[in-house]
Design an enzyme around this catalytic site. Structure first.
Site, PDB file in Angstrom:
ATOM      1  CB  ALA A  32     -22.133 -90.086 -17.566  1.00 56.67           C
ATOM      2  CG  HIS A  37     -24.115 -85.350 -11.129  1.00 62.76           C
ATOM      3  ND1 HIS A  37     -23.051 -85.921 -12.290  1.00 62.76           N
ATOM      4  CD2 HIS A  37     -24.657 -84.361 -12.534  1.00 62.76           C
ATOM      5  CE1 HIS A  37     -23.622 -85.285 -13.323  1.00 62.76           C
ATOM      6  NE2 HIS A  37     -24.300 -84.679 -13.288  1.00 62.76           N
ATOM      7  CD  GLN A 155     -27.111 -76.605 -17.998  1.00 65.79           C
ATOM      8  OE1 GLN A 155     -27.546 -77.370 -18.286  1.00 65.79           O
ATOM      9  NE2 GLN A 155     -26.929 -77.354 -16.755  1.00 65.79           N
ATOM     10  NE  ARG A 189     -19.788 -82.144 -22.591  1.00 67.02           N
ATOM     11  CZ  ARG A 189     -21.343 -82.191 -24.055  1.00 67.02           C
ATOM     12  NH1 ARG A 189     -20.029 -82.594 -25.016  1.00 67.02           N
ATOM     13  NH2 ARG A 189     -22.039 -82.034 -24.082  1.00 67.02           N
TER      14      ARG A 189
END
Ligand code: PAF
Length: 283
Positions: A32, A37, A155, A189
């Site tokens: 997605a 990205h 993360q 999301r």
């Protein structure tokens, strides 16, 4: 651009780069894809000779079956975007290729306080799953550089800690968060938000920007936290947390002593979609 679905195909493709000591850059994703990205891919293209992107919705990092099921998937569009940006290789494995039956791929690292608060508190087991998949993917791709976004700051720290603990020969590079015009952090999301929610979600970045101002005005971390939580409590939105933490340990800060790094991190439910974001208050 080459597409690989199994480990051996990808490793054969990468072998000549290794033997000629050409740098491999790696961008792990769950698909997605969005501009965030692509900015990681561009960064890898600039600093390495071969860029590999993985698209794998990792089941071990979801602590709720429904979240995994509803995670947006759009492989055809992802491949088109990766082709257009100039990515060299895409790894899109089935689950059995990443987690071969009968092989223990878990990572035996205690992340301690790094993983206790914030996302770790609200998503138990999440970071063990992230560490497991990133470690497995790194062992397959063996890149010299790994590119990760600042949006998932905790993360990033977890992965950096794992790389140090396991002495993996890879540099972890963190890239700035890419935002929509209204400041909303780009996230896979976001595809699940209605147009109205997307507009209203600008409040998340606004709360982080305001937090920077409140720090300059001399407010304490606790006062910043309270004001931000109040601001985020608009109808249809529900914050899980807004915390001001030490940027190295992820522990809540009592004061801004001007010495350490301070980061404001937040997670907010917009209807049924959980969004996270952060900003560095004090570098
Ligand atoms: O940030 C993500 O998209 C995922 O957590 C990652 C790093 C690709 C691991 O599945």
């Amino acid at each position: 651009m080459y597409l690989f679905k199994n480990v051996s195909g990808l490793r054969d493709f990468l072998e000549p780069f290794r033997t000629k000591s050409r740098k491999i850059g790696f961008v792990p994703t769950m698909g997605a894809l969005h501009e965030g990205h692509l900015s990681l891919i561009r960064q890898s293209l600039e600093s390495t000779q071969c860029t590999v992107c993985s698209i794998f919705v990792n089941p071990t990092q979801f602590n709720q079956a429904e979240d995994l099921e509803k995670y947006p998937r759009n492989p055809a569009k992802d491949l088109q975007m990766l082709y257009e940006v100039g990515c060299h290789a895409v790894f899109m494995p089935p689950v059995g290729e990443v987690y071969p039956r009968g092989i223990d791929t878990s990572v035996a690292i205690d992340f301690g306080q790094l993983a206790e608060g914030l996302e770790g508190r609200f998503r138990p087991g999440h970071f063990q799953g992230v560490a497991q998949v990133v470690n497995r993917l790194l062992s397959i791709v063996e890149p010299q550089q790994l590119f990760m976004g600042q949006k998932d700051y905790q993360q990033y720290l977890i992965v950096r800690h794992m790389v140090r603990a396991l002495e993996l020969p890879v540099e972890v590079v963190m890239s700035p968060t890419v935002r929509e015009a209204n400041g909303l952090a780009m996230s896979s999301r976001n595809a699940r938000l209605s147009a109205a929610q997307r507009n209203q979600a600008a409040i998340i970045y606004k709360s982080l920007q305001d937090a920077c101002q409140w720090v300059k005005q001399g407010l304490s971390p606790e006062q910043v936290r309270e004001k931000a939580l109040q601001q985020l409590g608009i109808p249809g939105f529900r914050p899980d947390y807004f915390e001001v933490v030490d940027g190295l340990t992820m522990q809540p800060l009592d004061n801004f002593d001007g010495l350490g790094m301070a980061v404001a991190c937040t997670a907010v439910w917009a209807g049924e979609v959980r969004l996270i974001d952060n900003t560095i208050l004090q570098p």
